[in-house]
Design an enzyme around this catalytic site. Sequence first.
Site, short mmCIF file in Angstrom:
data_model
loop_
_atom_site.label_atom_id
_atom_site.label_comp_id
_atom_site.label_asym_id
_atom_site.label_seq_id
_atom_site.Cartn_x
_atom_site.Cartn_y
_atom_site.Cartn_z
N GLY B 318 0.83 -1.18 0.00
CA GLY B 318 0.00 0.00 0.00
C GLY B 318 0.88 1.25 0.00
N SER B 319 0.44 2.24 0.74
CA SER B 319 1.13 3.52 0.69
C SER B 319 2.50 3.49 1.34
CB SER B 319 0.27 4.59 1.38
OG SER B 319 -0.97 4.68 0.71
#
Lengths: 387, 647
Positions: B318-319
């Site tokens: 993800g981020s």
Amino acid sequence: MNNFSPQRVRFNPHRMTLREKFWQMNWMLIGLITICASVGFIMLYSAANGSIDPWAQRQMVRFGIGFAMMVTVALVDIRIWMRYAYSFYIVAMVLLVAVEVVGSVGMGAQRWIDLGIVQLQPSEVMKISLILALARYFHGATIQEVGRPLFLLPPLVMVFAPAVLVLKQPDLGTALMLIAGGGAIFFLAGVRMWKFGLVLAAAIGSVPIAWQFLRQYQKNRVLIFLNPEADPLGTGYHITQSKIALGSGGLFGKGFLQGTQSHLNFLPEKQTDFIFTMLAEETGMVGGLFLLGIYVLILAYGYAIALRSRSQFGRLVALGVTVTFFLYVFINIAMVMGLIPVVGVPLPLISYGGTAMLTLMIGFGLMMSVYIHRDVVIGRRGSSEEG
Amino acid sequence: MNRDNDRAKLFSRRAAMLAGGKLALLSTLVGRMYYLQVVEAERYHMMAEDNRISLRLLPPPRGRIVDRNDVAMAVNHQNYRVLVVAEQTSNLDATLDALSKIVPISESERARIFRDVRRRRRFVPVTVRENLSWEDVARIEVNAPDLPGVQIDVGLSRFYPLHELGAHILGYVAAVSEQDLTGDPLLELPGFRIGKAGVERIYDLPLRGKGGTSQVEVNAVGRVIRELARDEGQPGSELRLTLDLDLQAYAAQRLGEESASVVVMDIHNGDILVMASTPSFDPNAFNRGLTTQEWKALISNPKAPLTNKSITGQYAPGSTYKMIVTMAAMEAGVITPEQTIYCPGHMSLGNARFHCWKHGGHGAMNMKDALKHSCDVWFYEVGRRLGPDRIAEMAKRFGLGEHTGIDLPTERPGVIPTRAWKRGALGQAWYPGETLVNSIGQGFVLTTPLQLCVMTARIANGGHAVVPHVARDMLVDGQLVPRPAKEAPPIGVSRQALLQAQRGMNAVTNEAGGTAYRARIGIEGMEMAGKTGTAQVRRITMREREGGVRRNEDLPWNQRDHALFVGYAPVSAPRWAIAVVVEHGGGGSAVAAPIARDIMLELQRRERMRNQPIAAVPEQQADASSLRHDHVHDGQCCGGSAPEESA
């Protein structure tokens, strides 16, 4: 018939007093027998891990009884032994048949009659009785008679009837000893060589048939003998461990009470059938040869006695006993060395056990009786011929 | 007269022949005796020695395993066993009846005992029961007169006193299986245990030690007569781990019921301080032997208690992947820190529209703010400019997409996709849309929590290829050897690029508006920099987690996003990195970041306590000239203030 030289006739050989007979006894032979039995006591002491209990002490008692019987038998007039030779044989046969009927089972084989105090082994009685009976039969036989096949039929039956009964028990070792011992008397009596060849050929020819009649454990013993490594933990275990014990003893042995194979129980039956192995493990080849030497001396005395006897009966009895003794020695030692299959034959005078000891002592008694009465001339029917 | 003379002559001749025959036979006996006792004596002597001497192996005590503070994690417990010797009791049945009044013996156990007794020699003790309590032992001893043939025996068995705590790192020992046999006779000892998982497996050789031997004289049935010689062997070495079990316990407790993983490591030397994976299991059960029910329960638990998620669980980062993209952009020069990209809340590519997580959009974003707000559109654009291969190249330098080399088994490498990878693995061309998805750490990319922690450590330590480990010493030829204290080699990323990543991470937690600002450590000198991440679990098959979990599609829990957070602290002089993954936990900022904050705070508190045991003081530490990134976030100045870049 009276042509004794004056030197040899110090007293009338047909009418000796007990005292005279006693002094006539062969003390060197008695000494050798005692040495031999003492080796046995020592090995039984070792077999019990340095204890006279349970084997050595009892064996001494047995030897004592046997010794007394030997002396008694030796002092009995040889003519009496001859007179009752057939009676003994018949009694022994009856006992052998009886063992088939009421024999108690011991060691997987029916061999004993329990008389309450002692267990009687008729096959052992038969060993002596057969010698006496055959000796009597051939005593009166001329060379011409011996040459007649029909004349040989009764003694053949006398040998094979008990042998078959013993084989049924089943006791292969004793059966072989009866046949071999009987055969030796045939041989000494002068039966022609080719006749032995014939019987031998017939025997070899009948091996495949005889094989059918062997018990499974007997077959196994023969098979394992032929290839002991095939089954090192099963039936071959005895032979293999015995050879290891013997070989590891080396020239001088591991020392008294130091036999690892014997004391750690790798060696089976070390107090009975395999006692020679234990002796050779602890005292080495030197000890083994020593014992063999004593045996050879005893055998030599047997020959000396036989050759000095003036009666055919005496000669045949003395050598008959000698042959039986030799068979014990050879079969046992050859067995523990892996030369022949395992058959239950004890080492004479050494192995723990009463019956074989008594058989042999009585045998030696007969031998000495032959010696004491060596100059007695016996007639064809067993009576003395004094003229 | 003549007749008798002839007979006597014949007799003598025959007797001589017979004597000759006997002598020949006796000679064979002597010859045989010579052969056996002289020629072959040596061979038979060896065989006799083989017969009587038996070599008994003495199992060495297994080495202890302790944490960095000497807290015992794996020890050897005295295991009291009750044995029965068949030959010492006249009636085995009655003895077992009497014994069962003290320790219950089931019918199947009784059958097993009788089977063992039949199989073995009468004097060989047969185990009735193991792991007796001290009370049982005492009661058996007291009743000894009524229990003929019953013995108490003490052996050593592995015991993990902390049970679930640290179980995934420890692993466990279990009985030797067929394929474990290497020819080492120790392995063939009944009841011998070897390491089957975790450090018990990796460091099995030094832990095992060297078996001793006892030379005993045995008789034909195998009974020991006496001992001839004894060699004690060598006990197993003690294994010291880098784990801080207090902190590990804190982390495990903080994770609670979640299916989650936390990794904390020293960014300079690679020491793993915490590696928690929840839920856990009790390794003692494996040593004892699991029942079918226990095994089924462990295997069918959707939260996969047997799996060490920290190294085996593979998650889309993800981020948390955005630092990699940032640094790749810096190195490639596709954007400067000051240039902005406008975020309207989405980006279009061909017919498709790619959304930012923030519906209305972030507006104009520079590099630091893009990280701070985790603006997806900024990364779509930068990723589009970079393409997947340059991102992947950067990711590899930070240890993603390959084994980290940690000293634990079952580590998985994750996936860092490139065009070539996709062609090779899936046989398909790379689509432009996948570039965008890849830039925000979604799509094909997969990482383990440990990899994320290593990545963060390498960002924080100034770009050094630190390698994680859980054991203080390393394994060389089956021996434990101290690790050389040499600095990890540089990974070849410029200071400028690293600085941008660090600044962005600092903004995430320490600037108002950062995605994890609420989870900041507001204590001077203990500040944490970090990055949140939320990985979408769109399809159940996206859950790439290794382990026995079977799909349970009805559970909404399964559909939820994974919550991630990576961080390091203290910002002023970084020492520790952390990675938190909470499976299906929801948002990274809401769930994962607070967990990371609490653990990093606890770690630094303890550290300070240790250094100053008398006065726990927050005052005397780094002065105000340390990080105040809010002063420089306009992008004017970068060179002067970079104390977080550790030298």
